[in-house]
Design a protein around this motif. Structure first.
Motif, PDB file in Angstrom:
ATOM      1  N   ILE A  98      -1.098  -8.910 -12.253  1.00  8.72           N
ATOM      2  CA  ILE A  98      -1.506  -8.741 -10.853  1.00  8.72           C
ATOM      3  C   ILE A  98      -2.050 -10.045 -10.281  1.00  8.72           C
ATOM      4  N   ASP A  99      -2.838 -10.770 -11.062  1.00 16.13           N
ATOM      5  CA  ASP A  99      -3.370 -12.047 -10.596  1.00 16.13           C
ATOM      6  C   ASP A  99      -2.249 -13.018 -10.220  1.00 16.13           C
ATOM      7  N   ARG A 100      -1.143 -12.931 -10.921  1.00 11.65           N
ATOM      8  CA  ARG A 100      -0.021 -13.833 -10.651  1.00 11.65           C
ATOM      9  C   ARG A 100       0.751 -13.454  -9.391  1.00 11.65           C
ATOM     10  N   PHE A 101       0.465 -12.290  -8.801  1.00 10.03           N
ATOM     11  CA  PHE A 101       1.036 -11.946  -7.493  1.00 10.03           C
ATOM     12  C   PHE A 101       0.638 -13.005  -6.457  1.00 10.03           C
ATOM     13  N   TYR A 102      -0.445 -13.705  -6.738  1.00  7.23           N
ATOM     14  CA  TYR A 102      -0.978 -14.709  -5.814  1.00  7.23           C
ATOM     15  C   TYR A 102       0.100 -15.695  -5.353  1.00  7.23           C
ATOM     16  N   ALA A 103       1.007 -16.052  -6.246  1.00 12.82           N
ATOM     17  CA  ALA A 103       2.039 -17.033  -5.933  1.00 12.82           C
ATOM     18  C   ALA A 103       2.988 -16.561  -4.834  1.00 12.82           C
ATOM     19  N   PHE A 104       3.090 -15.246  -4.637  1.00 16.92           N
ATOM     20  CA  PHE A 104       3.991 -14.725  -3.604  1.00 16.92           C
ATOM     21  C   PHE A 104       3.307 -13.693  -2.713  1.00 16.92           C
ATOM     22  N   ASN A 105       1.985 -13.828  -2.597  1.00 17.13           N
ATOM     23  CA  ASN A 105       1.187 -12.956  -1.724  1.00 17.13           C
ATOM     24  C   ASN A 105       1.726 -12.900  -0.304  1.00 17.13           C
ATOM     25  N   ASP A 106       2.115 -14.052   0.228  1.00 18.24           N
ATOM     26  CA  ASP A 106       2.575 -14.094   1.614  1.00 18.24           C
ATOM     27  C   ASP A 106       3.745 -13.146   1.843  1.00 18.24           C
ATOM     28  N   LYS A 107       4.641 -13.031   0.878  1.00 17.94           N
ATOM     29  CA  LYS A 107       5.778 -12.116   0.992  1.00 17.94           C
ATOM     30  C   LYS A 107       5.334 -10.666   0.763  1.00 17.94           C
ATOM     31  N   LEU A 108       4.476 -10.460  -0.217  1.00 18.92           N
ATOM     32  CA  LEU A 108       4.032  -9.101  -0.543  1.00 18.92           C
ATOM     33  C   LEU A 108       3.263  -8.451   0.591  1.00 18.92           C
ATOM     34  N   MET A 109       2.476  -9.239   1.275  1.00 23.74           N
ATOM     35  CA  MET A 109       1.616  -8.672   2.311  1.00 23.74           C
ATOM     36  C   MET A 109       2.377  -8.276   3.567  1.00 23.74           C
ATOM     37  N   THR A 110       3.641  -8.628   3.638  1.00 25.57           N
ATOM     38  CA  THR A 110       4.464  -8.212   4.777  1.00 25.57           C
ATOM     39  C   THR A 110       5.304  -6.983   4.437  1.00 25.57           C
ATOM     40  N   GLN A 111       5.191  -6.498   3.206  1.00 22.27           N
ATOM     41  CA  GLN A 111       5.989  -5.358   2.761  1.00 22.27           C
ATOM     42  C   GLN A 111       5.158  -4.085   2.770  1.00 22.27           C
ATOM     43  N   ASP A 112       5.745  -3.026   3.289  1.00 22.49           N
ATOM     44  CA  ASP A 112       5.092  -1.718   3.247  1.00 22.49           C
ATOM     45  C   ASP A 112       5.451  -1.062   1.925  1.00 22.49           C
ATOM     46  N   LYS A 113       4.518  -1.087   1.006  1.00 20.64           N
ATOM     47  CA  LYS A 113       4.754  -0.483  -0.304  1.00 20.64           C
ATOM     48  C   LYS A 113       3.830   0.705  -0.506  1.00 20.64           C
ATOM     49  N   LYS A 114       4.267   1.561  -1.390  1.00 23.28           N
ATOM     50  CA  LYS A 114       3.449   2.662  -1.859  1.00 23.28           C
ATOM     51  C   LYS A 114       2.966   2.289  -3.255  1.00 23.28           C
ATOM     52  N   ALA A 115       1.866   2.882  -3.674  1.00 25.53           N
ATOM     53  CA  ALA A 115       1.335   2.550  -4.995  1.00 25.53           C
ATOM     54  C   ALA A 115       0.632   3.753  -5.591  1.00 25.53           C
ATOM     55  N   ALA A 116       0.495   3.714  -6.911  1.00 24.12           N
ATOM     56  CA  ALA A 116      -0.251   4.737  -7.640  1.00 24.12           C
ATOM     57  C   ALA A 116      -0.906   4.071  -8.844  1.00 24.12           C
ATOM     58  N   LEU A 117      -1.874   4.764  -9.394  1.00 28.35           N
ATOM     59  CA  LEU A 117      -2.603   4.288 -10.563  1.00 28.35           C
ATOM     60  C   LEU A 117      -2.596   5.375 -11.621  1.00 28.35           C
ATOM     61  N   ILE A 118      -2.292   4.980 -12.847  1.00 27.46           N
ATOM     62  CA  ILE A 118      -2.358   5.888 -13.993  1.00 27.46           C
ATOM     63  C   ILE A 118      -3.247   5.229 -15.036  1.00 27.46           C
ATOM     64  N   THR A 119      -4.228   5.983 -15.509  1.00 25.61           N
ATOM     65  CA  THR A 119      -5.143   5.434 -16.503  1.00 25.61           C
ATOM     66  C   THR A 119      -5.594   6.520 -17.466  1.00 25.61           C
ATOM     67  N   ALA A 120      -6.076   6.093 -18.599  1.00 28.37           N
ATOM     68  CA  ALA A 120      -6.680   7.000 -19.576  1.00 28.37           C
ATOM     69  C   ALA A 120      -7.876   6.284 -20.197  1.00 28.37           C
ATOM     70  N   PHE A 121      -8.875   7.078 -20.520  1.00 24.85           N
ATOM     71  CA  PHE A 121     -10.084   6.486 -21.103  1.00 24.85           C
ATOM     72  C   PHE A 121     -10.807   7.523 -21.943  1.00 24.85           C
ATOM     73  N   ALA A 122     -11.483   7.064 -22.972  1.00 20.48           N
ATOM     74  CA  ALA A 122     -12.119   7.955 -23.939  1.00 20.48           C
ATOM     75  C   ALA A 122     -13.380   8.607 -23.403  1.00 20.48           C
ATOM     76  N   ASP A 123     -14.062   7.951 -22.506  1.00 17.61           N
ATOM     77  CA  ASP A 123     -15.347   8.424 -22.005  1.00 17.61           C
ATOM     78  C   ASP A 123     -15.221   9.781 -21.313  1.00 17.61           C
ATOM     79  N   ASP A 124     -16.223  10.613 -21.485  1.00 16.06           N
ATOM     80  CA  ASP A 124     -16.247  11.916 -20.812  1.00 16.06           C
ATOM     81  C   ASP A 124     -16.829  11.838 -19.408  1.00 16.06           C
ATOM     82  N   GLU A 125     -17.389  10.704 -19.055  1.00 14.29           N
ATOM     83  CA  GLU A 125     -17.966  10.524 -17.727  1.00 14.29           C
ATOM     84  C   GLU A 125     -16.895  10.036 -16.755  1.00 14.29           C
TER      85      GLU A 125
END
Length: 178
Positions: A98-125
């Motif tokens: 994700i940090d390397r998106f910086y090199a092409f941020n100018d192009k990315l920020m003109t695009q209408d994208k959808k996004a989602a996040l998937i994660t798993a973690f051991a903590d019960d909180e």
């Protein structure tokens, strides 16, 4: 719709890998084209902020596996970020990509994208993933992208924990309804 899944999981059979497979199954069943990029098994140098990408127009100083990921990011309609929670945030493998998106941020920020996040973690909180969720939300706000959902598999330190939960179904439905 072309969906790019960028996974930071270093475990091919782990909890987030299982959730990713369920998401992809649902998305493909709905007729979406899905490309998966497993950042943990690629060579991606961290961004150094050297500004070569912006000063010269020649792109990033590093010629690594971001060369493979960059066109996929730019040509996708949606990006799904997948990361286990490490110390309340995303893991380094996904963060480096994700940090390397910086090199092409100018192009990315003109695009209408959808996004989602998937994660798993051991903590019960539930708030154990709040750092990752906040980073995801701020990234979307910065980019101007639309959030399509989050699957946060709480209390799931391994694939068996995930299998004994409703999280695989949630990931599948997220993909199916994208």
């Amino acid at each position: 719709m072309k969906i790019l899944v960028i996974s930071g999981s270093p475990h091919k059979s782990g909890s987030t890998a299982l959730l990713t497979e369920n998401f992809i199954a649902g998305a493909e069943e709905a007729g979406h084209e899905v490309c998966r990029f497993d950042a943990s098994f690629k060579s991606i140098h961290p961004c150094m902020g050297c500004e070569r990408c912006h000063k010269t127009g020649d792109g990033c100083v590093f010629k690594d596996d971001m060369e493979e990921l960059r066109p996929e990011v730019l040509n996708s309609d949606a990006i799904v970020f997948v990361s286990p929670v490490y110390y309340f945030g995303m893991n380094a493998q996904l963060a480096a990509a994700i940090d390397r998106f910086y090199a092409f941020n100018d192009k990315l920020m003109t695009q209408d994208k959808k996004a989602a996040l998937i994660t798993a973690f051991a903590d019960d909180e539930e708030d154990a993933c709040s750092g990752l969720v906040k980073t995801y939300q701020l990234t979307l706000r910065y980019m101007g992208w639309e959030d399509r959902g989050i699957v946060a598999a709480q209390g799931c330190s391994n694939a068996d924990d995930v299998l004994q939960s409703s999280y695989p179904t949630q990931a599948y439905r997220l993909g199916k309804n994208f």
